[in-house]
Design a protein around this motif. Structure first.
Motif, mmCIF file in Angstrom:
data_model
loop_
_atom_site.group_PDB
_atom_site.id
_atom_site.type_symbol
_atom_site.label_atom_id
_atom_site.label_comp_id
_atom_site.label_asym_id
_atom_site.label_seq_id
_atom_site.Cartn_x
_atom_site.Cartn_y
_atom_site.Cartn_z
ATOM 1 N N GLY A 80 0.785 -1.223 0.000
ATOM 2 C CA GLY A 80 0.000 0.000 0.000
ATOM 3 C C GLY A 80 0.818 1.274 0.000
ATOM 4 N N ALA A 81 2.138 1.176 0.136
ATOM 5 C CA ALA A 81 2.999 2.364 0.164
ATOM 6 C C ALA A 81 3.378 2.789 -1.250
ATOM 7 C CB ALA A 81 4.259 2.086 0.978
ATOM 8 N N ALA A 82 3.537 4.100 -1.424
ATOM 9 C CA ALA A 82 3.967 4.665 -2.700
ATOM 10 C C ALA A 82 5.243 5.468 -2.479
ATOM 11 C CB ALA A 82 2.878 5.559 -3.279
ATOM 12 N N ALA A 83 6.055 5.586 -3.526
ATOM 13 C CA ALA A 83 7.306 6.340 -3.431
ATOM 14 C C ALA A 83 7.653 6.920 -4.798
ATOM 15 C CB ALA A 83 8.436 5.441 -2.941
ATOM 16 N N TYR A 84 8.527 7.898 -4.773
ATOM 17 C CA TYR A 84 9.004 8.560 -5.988
ATOM 18 C C TYR A 84 10.521 8.434 -6.028
ATOM 19 C CZ TYR A 84 10.586 12.551 -8.789
ATOM 20 O OH TYR A 84 11.226 13.350 -9.704
ATOM 21 N N MET A 85 11.059 7.892 -7.121
ATOM 22 C CA MET A 85 12.512 7.803 -7.314
ATOM 23 C C MET A 85 12.888 8.820 -8.381
ATOM 24 S SD MET A 85 15.484 6.526 -6.673
ATOM 25 C CE MET A 85 15.051 5.167 -5.604
ATOM 26 N N PRO A 86 13.575 9.905 -7.993
ATOM 27 C CA PRO A 86 13.959 10.903 -8.986
ATOM 28 C C PRO A 86 15.036 10.375 -9.932
ATOM 29 C CG PRO A 86 14.749 11.524 -6.794
ATOM 30 C CD PRO A 86 13.968 10.255 -6.642
ATOM 31 N N PRO A 87 15.208 11.019 -11.074
ATOM 32 C CA PRO A 87 16.245 10.591 -12.013
ATOM 33 C C PRO A 87 17.636 10.682 -11.390
ATOM 34 C CG PRO A 87 14.769 12.209 -13.029
ATOM 35 C CD PRO A 87 14.438 12.157 -11.568
ATOM 36 N N GLY A 88 18.549 9.833 -11.875
ATOM 37 C CA GLY A 88 19.954 9.945 -11.523
ATOM 38 C C GLY A 88 20.407 9.265 -10.251
ATOM 39 N N ILE A 89 19.559 8.514 -9.576
ATOM 40 C CA ILE A 89 19.944 7.842 -8.327
ATOM 41 C C ILE A 89 20.121 6.351 -8.604
ATOM 42 C CG2 ILE A 89 19.223 7.225 -5.986
ATOM 43 C CD1 ILE A 89 17.788 9.926 -5.870
ATOM 44 N N GLU A 90 21.314 5.834 -8.292
ATOM 45 C CA GLU A 90 21.562 4.405 -8.494
ATOM 46 C C GLU A 90 20.809 3.616 -7.426
ATOM 47 O OE1 GLU A 90 25.214 1.282 -9.316
ATOM 48 O OE2 GLU A 90 25.668 3.228 -8.425
ATOM 49 N N HIS A 91 20.085 2.591 -7.859
ATOM 50 C CA HIS A 91 19.253 1.808 -6.941
ATOM 51 C C HIS A 91 18.898 0.478 -7.588
ATOM 52 C CE1 HIS A 91 16.387 3.605 -9.720
ATOM 53 N NE2 HIS A 91 15.510 2.671 -9.347
ATOM 54 N N ARG A 92 18.243 -0.366 -6.801
ATOM 55 C CA ARG A 92 17.650 -1.594 -7.325
ATOM 56 C C ARG A 92 16.367 -1.863 -6.563
ATOM 57 N NH1 ARG A 92 21.286 -6.731 -5.254
ATOM 58 N NH2 ARG A 92 20.601 -6.674 -3.093
ATOM 59 N N HIS A 93 15.506 -2.673 -7.152
ATOM 60 C CA HIS A 93 14.251 -3.062 -6.507
ATOM 61 C C HIS A 93 14.415 -4.468 -5.958
ATOM 62 C CE1 HIS A 93 12.504 0.508 -8.172
ATOM 63 N NE2 HIS A 93 12.995 0.178 -9.352
ATOM 64 N N GLU A 94 13.860 -4.715 -4.762
ATOM 65 C CA GLU A 94 14.072 -5.987 -4.067
ATOM 66 C C GLU A 94 12.778 -6.460 -3.407
ATOM 67 O OE1 GLU A 94 16.815 -5.047 -0.941
ATOM 68 O OE2 GLU A 94 18.353 -4.318 -2.313
ATOM 69 N N ASN A 95 12.707 -7.766 -3.198
ATOM 70 C CA ASN A 95 11.710 -8.314 -2.288
ATOM 71 C C ASN A 95 12.197 -7.944 -0.891
ATOM 72 O OD1 ASN A 95 10.569 -10.173 -0.334
ATOM 73 N ND2 ASN A 95 9.760 -11.323 -2.067
ATOM 74 N N GLY A 96 11.313 -7.341 -0.098
ATOM 75 C CA GLY A 96 11.702 -6.871 1.229
ATOM 76 C C GLY A 96 11.606 -7.906 2.329
ATOM 77 N N GLY A 97 11.454 -9.191 1.969
ATOM 78 C CA GLY A 97 11.453 -10.240 2.984
ATOM 79 C C GLY A 97 10.137 -10.972 3.133
ATOM 80 N N THR A 98 9.310 -10.973 2.091
ATOM 81 C CA THR A 98 8.044 -11.708 2.122
ATOM 82 C C THR A 98 8.085 -12.793 1.049
ATOM 83 O OG1 THR A 98 7.061 -10.037 0.674
ATOM 84 C CG2 THR A 98 6.693 -9.769 3.015
ATOM 85 N N PRO A 99 7.224 -13.823 1.149
ATOM 86 C CA PRO A 99 7.266 -14.897 0.150
ATOM 87 C C PRO A 99 7.128 -14.387 -1.284
ATOM 88 C CG PRO A 99 5.929 -15.570 2.004
ATOM 89 C CD PRO A 99 6.277 -14.122 2.225
ATOM 90 N N MET A 100 6.297 -13.364 -1.501
ATOM 91 C CA MET A 100 6.157 -12.758 -2.828
ATOM 92 C C MET A 100 5.902 -11.279 -2.629
ATOM 93 S SD MET A 100 6.171 -12.915 -6.116
ATOM 94 C CE MET A 100 6.193 -14.673 -6.453
#
Length: 124
Positions: A80-100
């Protein structure tokens, strides 16, 4: 209006158990953005990447998603959470510790993200 159902769209697989479904992009008539749904199995993550000139709007649809940074920091996105990733920031998307964990990502502008995803194999 264009309506799509993610359950009717075949996903593109990536190494480590990720599945990406392209919901809306230039091929469905949306020229100003791209919308994808990414399923992360437990313990999986995307590669680190930087989007120059392109922001990401993130919405955690299921489970706990996370955004990881090269220095080891992580921002958790509970369901249910939303976020904004501005351009130019190195990152990756991950499973935060749940089965899916399922993440909805809106890319503005769309760039070539969905074209790159389409090069991956389709799920069976």
């Amino acid at each position: 209006m264009k309506i799509v159902n993610s359950h009717e769209i075949k996903g593109h697989t990536a190494a480590g158990g990720r599945l990406t479904r392209i919901l809306l992009d230039h091929e469905t008539g949306l020229e100003d953005a791209a919308v994808v749904q990414v399923d992360f199995a437990e313990g999986t993550a995307s590669e680190f990447h930087t989007r120059e000139g392109q922001c990401e709007i993130l919405y955690s649809l299921k489970g706990v998603n996370a955004v990881g940074y090269p220095d080891g920091r992580r921002d958790l996105l509970p369901e249910g959470a939303a976020a904004y990733m501005p351009p130019g920031i190195e990152h990756r998307h991950e499973n935060g510790g749940t089965p899916m964990a399922t993440l909805l990502v809106v890319f503005i502008p769309p760039g070539s993200v969905t074209d790159a995803v389409r090069k991956r194999p389709l799920e069976d």
